[in-house]
Design an enzyme around this catalytic site. Sequence first.
Site, mmCIF file in Angstrom:
data_model
loop_
_atom_site.group_PDB
_atom_site.id
_atom_site.type_symbol
_atom_site.label_atom_id
_atom_site.label_comp_id
_atom_site.label_asym_id
_atom_site.label_seq_id
_atom_site.Cartn_x
_atom_site.Cartn_y
_atom_site.Cartn_z
ATOM 1 N N LYS A 153 0.836 -1.214 0.000
ATOM 2 C CA LYS A 153 0.000 0.000 0.000
ATOM 3 C C LYS A 153 0.869 1.261 0.000
ATOM 4 C CE LYS A 153 -1.660 2.325 3.352
ATOM 5 N NZ LYS A 153 -2.229 2.718 4.638
ATOM 6 N N ASP A 172 -6.521 1.089 1.026
ATOM 7 C CA ASP A 172 -6.514 1.305 2.469
ATOM 8 C C ASP A 172 -7.884 0.892 3.003
ATOM 9 O OD1 ASP A 172 -8.256 3.297 1.762
ATOM 10 O OD2 ASP A 172 -7.275 4.857 2.938
#
Length: 247
Positions: A153, A172
């Site tokens: 991420k 996320d």
Amino acid sequence: MPRESKAAGANRPLKPSNKAARPAKGARTRPDSRSSERVTSILETLAKTYPNAVCALRHRNAFELTIATILSAQTTDVGVNKVTPELFRMYSTPRKLAEAPLPELERIIRTTGFYRAKAKNIQGAARVLQESFGGKVPQTIEELMKLPGVARKTANVVLGSWYGIAAGIVVDTHVGRLSRRLDLTRESDPVKVERDLEKVIPMDHWIQLSHELIHHGRQICIARKPRCAECPLEPLCNAADKTWSSH
Ligand code: SF4
């Protein structure tokens, strides 16, 4: 794990998040939920609603964005933005951060939570940047993931928001939750969500879609009680935990 993530990940109808909430009609997954026509409508609606969506972490260069994103784990961007001005004023380069006294780093970032681990990670990341990459932030996921505290991420955030490289889609908590509510995935694991999204989202939307979904998740499609009556995506949404439905 948020209640809706667990349930939606299993693609089961959800119970309302509170007594005022009522499930939408036809809340089951629709066969055409990932059709290019529907995906295009979602992308167009989000782009119109959030035409200037950008990463909310304050940063002036790739180094600052990398460190800020590591600090953003388990906390809010607002919380990170409160500590980074002092951090980057004192330690403005990978070399300076690598040589900083650890207790001083812990003091500065204390309010972001998990500050001992994060202090070690940002200092470790600065060391790897300095020793392995000549003080420059690399431009591939594989290289970025060599930095302590950097997973997929974070690598996607840096590549997308700073370098403009669409190597993947940032997933996320907001992107995961909204992707499930919009029935673009049934997965709860972020890497699997990313894979599902990448199959249906055109690559030239990967970077901006993440920003838009994060904004939408913060402002409208919030975790506990989404504001469906105000949501421009509502006509396209059949989430089981909608709080209002027009169809
Ligand atoms: S209609 Fe409700 S659940 Fe669906 S995307 Fe909008 S806010 Fe989220």
